[in-house]
Design a protein around this motif. Structure first.
Motif, PDB file in Angstrom:
ATOM      1  N   VAL A  65       0.824  -1.206   0.000  1.00  0.00           N
ATOM      2  CA  VAL A  65       0.000   0.000   0.000  1.00  0.00           C
ATOM      3  C   VAL A  65       0.859   1.258   0.000  1.00  0.00           C
ATOM      4  O   VAL A  65       0.457   2.304  -0.534  1.00  0.00           O
ATOM      5  N   GLY A 117       1.705   2.741  -3.519  1.00  0.00           N
ATOM      6  CA  GLY A 117       0.674   3.589  -4.107  1.00  0.00           C
ATOM      7  C   GLY A 117       0.647   4.974  -3.504  1.00  0.00           C
ATOM      8  O   GLY A 117       0.547   5.985  -4.219  1.00  0.00           O
ATOM      9  N   LYS A 118       0.736   5.046  -2.171  1.00  0.00           N
ATOM     10  CA  LYS A 118       0.746   6.348  -1.501  1.00  0.00           C
ATOM     11  C   LYS A 118       1.963   7.171  -1.922  1.00  0.00           C
ATOM     12  O   LYS A 118       1.862   8.360  -2.233  1.00  0.00           O
ATOM     13  N   GLU A 156       3.878   6.806  -4.573  1.00  0.00           N
ATOM     14  CA  GLU A 156       3.878   7.158  -5.995  1.00  0.00           C
ATOM     15  C   GLU A 156       3.070   8.433  -6.239  1.00  0.00           C
ATOM     16  O   GLU A 156       3.502   9.320  -7.001  1.00  0.00           O
ATOM     17  N   THR A 157       1.928   8.542  -5.585  1.00  0.00           N
ATOM     18  CA  THR A 157       1.109   9.748  -5.735  1.00  0.00           C
ATOM     19  C   THR A 157       1.875  10.985  -5.291  1.00  0.00           C
ATOM     20  O   THR A 157       1.866  12.029  -5.966  1.00  0.00           O
ATOM     21  N   ARG A 201       5.161   2.609 -14.800  1.00  0.00           N
ATOM     22  CA  ARG A 201       5.805   1.575 -13.989  1.00  0.00           C
ATOM     23  C   ARG A 201       6.542   0.601 -14.909  1.00  0.00           C
ATOM     24  O   ARG A 201       6.028   0.230 -15.963  1.00  0.00           O
TER      25      ARG A 201
END
Length: 416
Positions: free
Chosen positions: A326, A329-330, A332-333, A344
């Protein structure tokens, strides 16, 4: 078919390969044993590629109440935990919290200093001998700060490092842009100029392993969990080519070291932090020239051979639990607001583990209750950095050479 040697080093990450090289250089017949039969495919594969000469002060357990609340609610990108792991990890976290108290943390930093001070010169010797210099950069790394509060703290920490004769430079917007023109504007940054970095950590570990083999070292594949002591006090190491009988054995299995020391009766406060990485292309020809840490969010972007590698903060979970990336994702944003990441490049996030003790120091030295058993693990986030210098210290101890520093702070006995 049974084979013999002086020493078996269990684990072919940066720590194990470095120990094997230093023992070999001191005349020992050494065999590397790894379940993969190749070097650098586990913990040493996935990191930011830093040889962190400026890492004088260890990672501490946070004491800010706001940070603690965000961690407790799993809201911070810097750390993530599995609720199911809390019963097993909570006692270790409490001990980590206690060891992070200011006076204890200062003592631990001073204990680690002899290793940190020599980490780059020990790597440099192996880089030159192995021919790995083409993937090493001497440009340092950069911490970026998105808020005035975090910048103020970062500058205080940077000022402390100058007391250790380290080159630390504060960067304003223009200074940062000159070094990293494709990084978005931030409040401020600090450039740590004494740190080296590599474009492929796995390739460096493999270059060191190839040097070991060119010098006559043997490299065998095997599941070493069935390690056993023989009646005459030697050690039998299972390999795919039969039993290997040695006088001395070095446990350098990183996050799997407990699979050896616990069955042998050693009760150590050992824990594992998991982490993830993902590689990205870049947009519109953007380039990243230094590893950069988003200090407010805890992830690193590092230029690698494969692309830009994003490495996450820590995940507290059972070592063998299913991956839960998880944080990727955090992060990357957040990272896309800082640097123009492209697509990616990996089919899924890579996950690895870091072996940790609550005092943020490794164990390097003799196991007190078994003849010929030696430990070299628990380097937390700095196994890639400290592998060669740890290998030197261990080899000096094992061969009766005067050690370059007092090894007492790294002894098993400190946990009695």
């Amino acid at each position: 078919m049974q084979q013999t040697a002086d020493v078996a080093v269990l684990g072919a990450g940066m720590v194990g390969v470095s120990a094997a090289l230093h023992l070999q250089a001191r005349g020992r017949d050494v065999v590397l044993v790894d379940r993969h039969g190749a070097a650098g495919l586990e913990t040493s594969f996935g990191n930011a590629g830093l040889i962190e000469r400026a890492s004088v002060f260890p990672y501490l357990f946070p004491r800010d109440l706001g940070d603690l609340l965000r961690y407790a609610l799993n809201l911070s990108p810097q750390a993530h935990y599995h609720f199911s792991a809390l019963p097993s990890v909570a006692p270790w976290l409490w001990r980590y919290f206690r060891e992070s108290a200011p006076e204890r943390a200062k003592r631990h930093a001073l204990d680690a200093l002899p290793l940190v001070e020599r980490c780059l010169e020990e790597h440099d010797a192996l880089i030159q001998l192995s021919g790995a210099g083409d993937i090493v950069r001497r440009t340092g790394w950069i911490k970026l700060y998105r808020s005035e509060k975090s910048l103020a703290k970062g500058l205080v920490d940077a000022a402390r490092l100058r007391d250790f004769s380290l080159r630390v430079e504060e960067l304003d917007a223009a200074g940062l842009s000159a070094l990293e023109p494709d990084i978005a504007p931030v409040v401020g940054a600090v450039h740590f100029r004494d740190t080296a970095s590599v474009a492929d950590p796995c390739a460096v570990a493999q270059a060191y392993a190839e040097l070991f083999q060119r010098r006559g070292g043997r490299f065998l594949a095997g599941d070493v969990r069935a390690l056993a002591q023989t009646r005459d006090g030697h050690w039998s190491v299972p390999t795919h080519d039969g039993a290997l009988i040695v006088r001395d054995v070095v446990v350098a299995l990183g996050p799997w070291s407990d699979q050896i020391f616990r069955p042998l009766g050693y009760d150590l406060p050992f824990a594992v932090k998991r982490g993830y990485h993902m590689h990205y292309g870049t947009k519109e020809g953007a380039q990243l020239f230094h590893p950069v840490l988003d200090a407010d969010n805890g992830y690193v972007l590092a230029p690698m051979t494969r692309g830009v590698r994003l490495t996450t903060g820590a995940e507290f979970a059972r070592r063998d639990a299913k991956p839960t990336p998880v944080q990727v994702g955090k992060d990357e944003t957040l990272a896309r607001t800082l640097f123009p990441l492209g697509e990616r490049l990996d089919p899924k996030p890579w996950m690895g583990c870091r072996p940790c003790f609550p005092d943020m120091l490794p164990i390097i030295g003799k196991a007190p209750r078994h003849q010929g058993l030696w430990f070299d693990f628990g380097h937390q986030h700095h196994g890639f950095t400290l592998g060669p210098v740890s290998g030197r210290l261990l080899a000096e101890m094992m061969t009766g050479e005067a050690p370059f520093t007092d090894p007492a702070p790294y002894a098993v006995e400190r946990f009695r």
